[in-house]
Scaffold this motif. Structure first.
Motif, mmCIF file in Angstrom:
data_model
loop_
_atom_site.group_PDB
_atom_site.id
_atom_site.type_symbol
_atom_site.label_atom_id
_atom_site.label_comp_id
_atom_site.label_asym_id
_atom_site.label_seq_id
_atom_site.Cartn_x
_atom_site.Cartn_y
_atom_site.Cartn_z
ATOM 1 N N VAL A 100 29.602 13.727 44.160
ATOM 2 C CA VAL A 100 29.824 12.165 44.025
ATOM 3 C C VAL A 100 30.570 11.995 42.880
ATOM 4 C CG1 VAL A 100 28.602 10.016 43.621
ATOM 5 C CG2 VAL A 100 27.067 11.872 44.962
ATOM 6 N N ALA A 101 31.572 11.268 43.055
ATOM 7 C CA ALA A 101 32.559 10.887 42.034
ATOM 8 C C ALA A 101 31.964 9.799 41.109
ATOM 9 C CB ALA A 101 33.874 10.419 42.726
ATOM 10 N N ALA A 102 32.167 10.063 39.851
ATOM 11 C CA ALA A 102 31.301 9.323 39.008
ATOM 12 C C ALA A 102 32.399 8.166 38.753
ATOM 13 C CB ALA A 102 31.456 9.739 37.457
ATOM 14 N N LYS A 103 31.863 6.871 38.528
ATOM 15 C CA LYS A 103 32.655 5.576 38.573
ATOM 16 C C LYS A 103 33.470 5.743 37.053
ATOM 17 C CE LYS A 103 30.175 2.106 40.529
ATOM 18 N NZ LYS A 103 29.412 0.745 40.471
ATOM 19 N N PRO A 104 34.625 5.568 37.074
ATOM 20 C CA PRO A 104 35.757 5.709 36.034
ATOM 21 C C PRO A 104 35.133 4.544 34.929
ATOM 22 C CG PRO A 104 36.909 4.538 37.878
ATOM 23 C CD PRO A 104 35.484 4.791 38.417
ATOM 24 N N GLU A 105 35.441 5.081 33.725
ATOM 25 C CA GLU A 105 34.895 4.263 32.455
ATOM 26 C C GLU A 105 35.864 3.137 32.323
ATOM 27 O OE1 GLU A 105 34.335 4.837 27.658
ATOM 28 O OE2 GLU A 105 34.504 6.409 28.904
ATOM 29 N N LEU A 106 35.339 2.022 32.131
ATOM 30 C CA LEU A 106 36.181 0.855 31.995
ATOM 31 C C LEU A 106 36.478 0.694 30.826
ATOM 32 C CD1 LEU A 106 34.174 -1.725 34.246
ATOM 33 C CD2 LEU A 106 36.083 -0.488 34.901
ATOM 34 N N VAL A 107 37.923 0.572 30.543
ATOM 35 C CA VAL A 107 38.382 0.574 29.027
ATOM 36 C C VAL A 107 38.730 -0.874 28.653
ATOM 37 C CG1 VAL A 107 39.148 2.723 28.763
ATOM 38 C CG2 VAL A 107 40.756 1.171 29.678
ATOM 39 N N ILE A 108 39.135 -1.885 29.907
ATOM 40 C CA ILE A 108 39.268 -3.264 29.649
ATOM 41 C C ILE A 108 38.200 -4.177 30.597
ATOM 42 C CG2 ILE A 108 41.037 -5.073 29.781
ATOM 43 C CD1 ILE A 108 43.275 -2.959 29.557
ATOM 44 N N ARG A 109 37.519 -5.034 29.878
ATOM 45 C CA ARG A 109 36.568 -5.772 30.721
ATOM 46 C C ARG A 109 37.209 -7.285 30.696
ATOM 47 N NH1 ARG A 109 32.134 -3.209 32.099
ATOM 48 N NH2 ARG A 109 31.672 -1.338 30.988
ATOM 49 N N ALA A 131 42.430 -10.544 29.501
ATOM 50 C CA ALA A 131 42.017 -9.783 30.709
ATOM 51 C C ALA A 131 41.382 -10.645 31.805
ATOM 52 C CB ALA A 131 41.415 -8.525 30.493
ATOM 53 N N MET A 132 42.011 -10.580 32.922
ATOM 54 C CA MET A 132 41.253 -11.546 34.009
ATOM 55 C C MET A 132 40.339 -10.707 35.046
ATOM 56 S SD MET A 132 42.810 -14.351 33.274
ATOM 57 C CE MET A 132 42.105 -15.396 34.264
ATOM 58 N N ALA A 133 40.252 -9.200 34.680
ATOM 59 C CA ALA A 133 39.385 -8.259 35.417
ATOM 60 C C ALA A 133 39.157 -7.216 34.499
ATOM 61 C CB ALA A 133 39.914 -8.020 36.648
ATOM 62 N N ASP A 134 37.931 -6.341 35.229
ATOM 63 C CA ASP A 134 37.981 -5.141 34.585
ATOM 64 C C ASP A 134 38.938 -4.055 34.914
ATOM 65 O OD1 ASP A 134 35.692 -6.183 33.640
ATOM 66 O OD2 ASP A 134 34.098 -5.470 35.218
ATOM 67 N N ALA A 135 39.111 -3.165 34.202
ATOM 68 C CA ALA A 135 40.043 -1.759 34.516
ATOM 69 C C ALA A 135 39.762 -0.609 33.944
ATOM 70 C CB ALA A 135 41.497 -2.334 34.377
ATOM 71 N N ALA A 136 39.950 0.340 34.601
ATOM 72 C CA ALA A 136 39.711 1.703 34.052
ATOM 73 C C ALA A 136 40.950 2.151 33.526
ATOM 74 C CB ALA A 136 39.303 2.823 34.920
ATOM 75 N N VAL A 137 41.291 3.413 32.766
ATOM 76 C CA VAL A 137 42.632 3.660 32.406
ATOM 77 C C VAL A 137 43.380 4.212 33.576
ATOM 78 C CG1 VAL A 137 43.936 5.862 31.096
ATOM 79 C CG2 VAL A 137 41.619 4.894 30.194
ATOM 80 N N PRO A 151 48.888 -15.091 35.807
ATOM 81 C CA PRO A 151 48.603 -13.956 35.142
ATOM 82 C C PRO A 151 49.768 -12.883 35.776
ATOM 83 C CG PRO A 151 46.906 -14.356 36.396
ATOM 84 C CD PRO A 151 47.785 -15.558 36.610
ATOM 85 N N VAL A 152 49.896 -11.630 34.640
ATOM 86 C CA VAL A 152 50.853 -10.729 35.291
ATOM 87 C C VAL A 152 49.920 -9.454 35.314
ATOM 88 C CG1 VAL A 152 52.663 -11.486 33.786
ATOM 89 C CG2 VAL A 152 51.320 -10.239 32.584
ATOM 90 N N ALA A 153 50.557 -8.591 36.378
ATOM 91 C CA ALA A 153 49.783 -7.220 36.547
ATOM 92 C C ALA A 153 50.367 -6.265 35.640
ATOM 93 C CB ALA A 153 50.032 -6.934 37.949
ATOM 94 N N ALA A 154 49.328 -5.739 34.989
ATOM 95 C CA ALA A 154 49.779 -4.526 33.951
ATOM 96 C C ALA A 154 48.649 -3.337 34.303
ATOM 97 C CB ALA A 154 49.431 -4.943 32.808
ATOM 98 N N ILE A 155 49.229 -2.262 33.535
ATOM 99 C CA ILE A 155 48.438 -1.010 33.877
ATOM 100 C C ILE A 155 47.731 -0.558 32.495
ATOM 101 C CG2 ILE A 155 48.505 1.678 34.349
ATOM 102 C CD1 ILE A 155 51.123 1.010 35.723
ATOM 103 N N ALA A 156 46.241 -0.625 32.652
ATOM 104 C CA ALA A 156 45.216 -0.350 31.474
ATOM 105 C C ALA A 156 45.586 1.039 30.819
ATOM 106 C CB ALA A 156 43.927 -0.496 31.951
ATOM 107 N N LEU A 157 45.954 1.064 29.647
ATOM 108 C CA LEU A 157 46.087 2.382 28.811
ATOM 109 C C LEU A 157 45.133 2.572 28.091
ATOM 110 C CD1 LEU A 157 49.493 1.344 27.645
ATOM 111 C CD2 LEU A 157 49.125 3.027 29.419
#
Length: 169
Positions: A100-109, A131-137, A151-157
């Protein structure tokens, strides 16, 4: 007249349906109603000519019905439906359970302050946002930088950092 002669000549010899049920049970290896056994008993209303040696065989390789044949002077055949056995894939026993794939760790909430980055060779720019939503790396996140603009779309680092796609990829 013929009916009267048949009635007076004594009882007709009919094949016992109970005997046929027993033969099917032995052939299929399971009782009536069980998995692998006959779905139902042979219809007692059948008036089949008596048969000394009924022959049984599977109707097909699927083993979904038994065929009972009589090859005597009064030839007949009866099909008896079989309750299907559960299908087991040949590799099911040897197959390892799927991890079972583990949920990715959220770095931005949602609600976190985020430093939004953009740049290319020779220049870079940063801007603070929310941040308007949660995101993992590597995941997409909407970042609000101005109350008057969408809002603008970005990629969590990393925690608190995101990059505009297309800059510095």
């Amino acid at each position: 007249m013929i009916a009267l002669l048949i009635a007076l000549s004594g009882p007709a010899a009919f094949q016992s349906t109970e005997t046929l049920d027993q033969l099917v049970e032995r052939f299929a290896g399971a009782p009536i109603g069980a998995e692998g056994g006959a779905r139902a008993a042979v219809d007692k209303r059948l008036k089949l000519a008596a048969c000394d040696t009924p022959q049984l065989s599977w109707r097909s390789p699927a083993e979904d019905a038994v065929v009972i044949r009589c090859q005597g002077p009064q030839q007949w055949r009866v099909f008896v439906a079989i309750n299907a056995l559960p299908k087991v894939a040949p590799t099911a026993v040897a197959a390892a359970p799927t991890p079972v794939a583990a949920k990715p760790e959220l770095v931005i909430r949602r609600g976190d302050p985020v430093m939004l980055e953009a740049g290319a060779a020779g220049f870079s720019i940063t801007r603070e946002g929310l941040a308007m939503a949660d995101a993992a790396v590597g995941g997409r996140v909407l970042v609000k930088t101005d109350d008057k603009r969408p809002p603008v779309a970005a990629i969590a680092l990393s925690p608190g950092r995101a990059r505009l796609p297309g800059f510095g990829d």
